[in-house]
Enzyme design. Structure first.
Site, PDB file in Angstrom:
ATOM      1  N   ASP A  10      -6.642  10.070   2.263  1.00  0.00           N
ATOM      2  CA  ASP A  10      -6.775   8.776   2.895  1.00  0.00           C
ATOM      3  C   ASP A  10      -5.738   7.864   2.233  1.00  0.00           C
ATOM      4  OD1 ASP A  10      -8.004   6.535   4.273  1.00  0.00           O
ATOM      5  OD2 ASP A  10      -8.933   6.036   2.352  1.00  0.00           O
ATOM      6  N   ASP A  12      -5.665   3.689   2.311  1.00  0.00           N
ATOM      7  CA  ASP A  12      -6.252   2.472   1.732  1.00  0.00           C
ATOM      8  C   ASP A  12      -7.467   2.826   0.874  1.00  0.00           C
ATOM      9  OD1 ASP A  12      -4.840   1.985   4.242  1.00  0.00           O
ATOM     10  OD2 ASP A  12      -5.429  -0.103   4.018  1.00  0.00           O
ATOM     11  N   ASP A 170     -12.118   7.575  -0.062  1.00  0.00           N
ATOM     12  CA  ASP A 170     -12.990   6.682  -0.833  1.00  0.00           C
ATOM     13  C   ASP A 170     -14.199   6.172  -0.067  1.00  0.00           C
ATOM     14  OD1 ASP A 170     -11.160   5.024   0.776  1.00  0.00           O
ATOM     15  OD2 ASP A 170     -12.113   3.354  -0.263  1.00  0.00           O
TER      16      ASP A 170
END
Length: 217
Positions: A10, A12, A170
């Site tokens: 991922d 961001d 995250d």
């Protein structure tokens, strides 16, 4: 020989901390249209599902119409495009970890729900040109995470099977993406969401520091 051949990241909250730029840009758009603004920390729970969802979550409940969301989204994009990397930077240690992974021969790619053009610009600003074999942002007509389509397309293109692939992110969206693609999901606890959320959504393991990635390759 390494068992892991491909790691999908991922963007961001995993590779780079974009929270302040996203928060400032959304607050500018909200203020422009007379809506309340939010503290930066609140945006940890607004991001993760693309720009439309970000704006929807930031708006008061009574204002969450398609017309209003698209209007604020337009203002957000105009400001964010001009201030994309004012505060954005890679997380501490991530550049060194990425370099070690590449030196061990592992292929690296980015799969994000950030709009594709913006994802490319952030990656170009924060990483060397040859760091990632693929950078996939959100595009018209292509399902976004947690749909596994893009992950599977990259795996197919580079002829990788599930046991050779890790997905690192995250948020709940990322762990669901890994599960849907039938690959192991590693949670990035340094990002925007909690360790509990990552575990509840199927994280194989939750990493406390990004250099721990090396242990699982």
């Amino acid at each position: 020989m390494n068992k892991i051949k491909l790691i999908l990241f991922d963007l961001d909250g995993t590779l780079v901390n974009t929270l302040e730029d996203l928060a400032v840009s959304t607050n500018v758009a909200l203020k422009e249209h007379g809506y309340p603004q939010h503290p930066i920390e609140a945006y940890k729970y607004f991001v993760g599902n693309g720009v439309y969802k970000l704006i929807e979550r930031a708006l008061p409940c009574e204002a969450r119409t398609e017309e209003e969301i698209n209007k604020i989204k337009e203002s957000f994009i105009a400001y964010y495009d001009a201030h994309l990397t004012d505060y954005t930077k890679p997380y501490e240690g991530i550049l060194e970890t990425i370099e070690k992974l590449k030196m061990s021969g592992i292929q690296l790619a980015v799969v994000t729900n950030k709009p594709h053009a913006q994802a490319l610009r952030v990656v170009r600003a924060c990483f060397k040109p040859d760091t990632f074999i693929e950078v996939w942002g959100q595009r018209e007509g292509i399902p976004h995470k947690p749909d596994p389509t893009v992950v599977r397309q990259i795996m197919t293109k580079y002829e990788r099977v599930s046991d050779e692939v890790l997905y690192i992110g995250d948020s709940d969206v990322d762990m669901q993406t890994a599960k849907n693609a039938q690959v192991k999901g590693l949670g990035a606890s340094w990002g925007f969401r909690t360790e509990e959320e990552l575990l509840e959504n199927g994280a194989w393991v939750v990493l406390q520091r990004n250099e721990e990635i090396l242990k699982y390759t």
